[in-house]
Design an enzyme around this catalytic site. Structure first.
Site, PDB file in Angstrom:
ATOM      1  CB  CYS A   2     -87.781  39.871  77.714  1.00 57.33           C
ATOM      2  SG  CYS A   2     -87.354  38.739  79.062  1.00 57.33           S
ATOM      3  N   GLY A  28     -90.397  35.467  74.001  1.00 58.13           N
ATOM      4  CA  GLY A  28     -90.622  34.897  75.325  1.00 58.13           C
ATOM      5  C   GLY A  28     -92.021  34.357  75.476  1.00 58.13           C
ATOM      6  CG  ASN A 101     -84.750  42.231  75.984  1.00 58.24           C
ATOM      7  OD1 ASN A 101     -84.481  41.108  76.418  1.00 58.24           O
ATOM      8  ND2 ASN A 101     -84.479  42.594  74.742  1.00 58.24           N
ATOM      9  N   GLY A 102     -82.937  42.087  79.002  1.00 54.68           N
ATOM     10  CA  GLY A 102     -81.491  42.063  79.176  1.00 54.68           C
ATOM     11  C   GLY A 102     -81.100  41.394  80.476  1.00 54.68           C
ATOM     12  CE1 TYR A 257     -83.687  29.741  67.692  1.00 52.92           C
ATOM     13  CE2 TYR A 257     -83.672  31.256  69.545  1.00 52.92           C
ATOM     14  CZ  TYR A 257     -84.127  30.094  68.949  1.00 52.92           C
ATOM     15  OH  TYR A 257     -85.020  29.299  69.609  1.00 52.92           O
ATOM     16  CB  THR A 303     -84.647  30.826  62.902  1.00 48.05           C
ATOM     17  OG1 THR A 303     -85.554  30.538  63.943  1.00 48.05           O
ATOM     18  CG2 THR A 303     -84.095  32.214  63.096  1.00 48.05           C
TER      19      THR A 303
END
Length: 504
Positions: A2, A28, A101-102, A257, A303
């Site tokens: 996120c 996200g 985030n996580g 990525y 990427t």
């Protein structure tokens, strides 16, 4: 995966939060949200969709105040419920909004504690709501009418003792300021910036430095593993280490990525890492395929573009871009269903047949996760006229689930899990396949910051840095988050929406 942001300014922050979130949109696309404080009350706007779809002009006009936090989300657990859009909010104590985030690895235990010991009810299945309620409970234990920085740091210390896993957090405490912190391993990124204005100093914390750069903030530092940073509404910054023995083990997949190439994470420029990955790949191609007959090197956009370019230069081969990307289709690897991922590859990419016809092509991608995208792309390239298609991955084989906030939950869904490289090559339909060596990936990242002696690389190595992951946990996670579970959840969500339509 996120994106989070928090800003304390001497002027209104609604537009700045919106701009920062659009710069983090790659982290996200499922949901977005903003919470601000105007000195008297909280203002909130969140919902499913891209930032531009959730936040309209009239919404931004209503997000008043000089401090606020924002979040862009993709559903780690495979859900797409608007109720799980962040930031989350609780009104006691003080009023706290939080973006995370996580992923917590002991979330089940914490949920039980919150209900039995703290008498707190949770409305969603999100572990971010768990973190919010634990922070609220720790601040409640402080029981001070007038919060001081040391009280906030005391609460974060208590949170660290209870929470395990990966978490980078921004939290807004009404009428006080914003606190930001990382887990004791620093797995998920969080960077601090400052900007001098005519009205005073502004501060921002964000998942990636690109959000700081574009909004005119200078990088001040990374939030360190286990550290908490408190920025008061007056613009004073306070920092304190909140664990006794932090470890610096950031996620290496950010550089493969997740992050934008123009971001600096943990003092490492992502662009330089990817340049180096291309050079290491070129050396491996020379060793493994000394007689390789290739006409052209091409990236799978976007990427892998940097690695492919440096690889072609090192090999002395032509670099071309024969695959054109539609940027209005989301990142396929984070889509909730396999069939949707497969279909989206053809919507996402189109070929320029001139670049493929009667040529031996060396395709470079950032990684191979489920293998769906790789297989479809190879078929696409063959249909465009390529004679042979060789495939190289800038990352090592992804063989193990991720438990720290990236949607790689089920081992059986990873194409390299339990397969040799030759078997993967056959499965995706390539004429040859090479993966990056893990030692070279680590070396490329360490070149930017020698103080980091170990990265979180569990998707490649199976070694989980938090030390609390066993087969039972992985099995439980797989049952919750595999493709079948996601499809069932999608059907449940669709059924609920139909019921609601019937009632209106």
């Amino acid at each position: 995966m996120c994106g989070i942001v928090g800003i304390v300014s001497q002027q209104a922050v609604g537009q700045a939060l919106y701009d920062a979130m659009t710069l983090l949109q790659h982290r996200g696309q499922d949901a977005a949200g903003i919470v601000t404080w105007d000195g008297q009350q909280v203002h909130r706007r969140k919902g499913n969709g891209l930032v531009r779809d959730v936040m309209r002009a009239n919404d931004l006009a209503g997000l008043l105040g000089n401090m606020g936090i924002g979040h862009v989300r993709y559903p780690t657990a495979g859900t797409a419920s608007g109720a799980e859009a962040q930031p989350f909010y609780v009104n006691s104590p003080y009023g706290i909004a939080l973006a995370h985030n996580g992923n917590l690895t002991n979330v089940g235990e914490l949920r039980e504690q919150l209900w039995k010991d703290d008498l707190r009810h949770l409305n969603t299945s999100s572990d971010s709501e768990v973190i919010l309620n634990i922070l609220a409970n720790e601040l409640n234990h402080v029981h001070e009418i007038h919060l001081q920085p040391e009280h906030i740091f005391q609460a974060v210390k208590g949170l660290h003792k209870r929470c395990r896993g990966a978490y980078a957090v921004t939290a807004l405490i009404n009428d006080y300021g914003i606190v930001a912190f990382r887990d004791p391993f620093g797995i998920r990124p969080l960077v601090i910036g400052q900007r001098q204005t005519s009205k005073g100093m502004d501060y921002m914390v964000a998942s990636e430095s690109v959000a700081l750069d574009v909004l005119g903030f200078d990088i001040l530092d990374d939030v360190q593993p286990g550290e908490a940073v408190y920025i008061s509404k007056e613009g004073n910054i306070h920092r304190q280490q909140c664990v006794d023995a932090p470890n610096y083990h950031p996620c290496i997949f950010e550089h493969v990525y997740l992050a934008r190439p123009d971001s600096v994470i943990d003092k490492i420029l992502v662009y330089k890492v990817r340049l180096k990955l291309g050079e290491y790949l070129a050396e491996k191609v020379k060793r493994e395929w000394p007689d390789l007959d290739v006409d052209v090197v091409m990236p799978v956009p976007d990427t892998s573009r940097v690695a492919a370019h440096s690889m072609a230069r090192k090999l002395g081969l032509k670099y071309r871009e024969g695959l054109v990307k539609n940027h209005y289709v989301g990142r396929t690897f984070i889509m909730p269903e396999q069939a949707l991922r497969r279909k989206s590859v053809w919507r996402k990419l189109n070929t320029i047949p001139l670049e493929f016809r009667d040529k031996n092509v060396l395709l470079v991608d950032d990684s191979i996760v489920r293998g769906t995208t790789s297989k479809e792309i190879i078929q696409m390239v063959r249909q465009a006229g390529a004679k042979k298609v060789y495939f190289v991955s800038a990352a090592p084989p992804v063989k193990h689930p991720n438990v720290y906030g990236i949607d790689m939950p089920a081992a059986e869904e990873l194409i390299s899990h339990g397969r040799s490289d030759d078997e993967v090559c056959q499965a995706i339909g390539a004429d040859g396949l090479l993966f990056q060596d893990l030692s070279d990936l680590v070396a490329a990242a360490q070149e930017g910051n020698r103080t980091i002696t170990r990265f979180e690389d569990s998707v490649f190595s199976g070694d989980y840095v938090t030390g609390d992951i066993d087969e039972a946990y992985l099995k439980h996670l797989s049952d919750l988050r595999n493709d079948i579970a996601k499809m069932n959840q999608a059907k449940k969500t669709e059924s609920t929406m139909v019921d609601l339509d019937d009632q209106t």
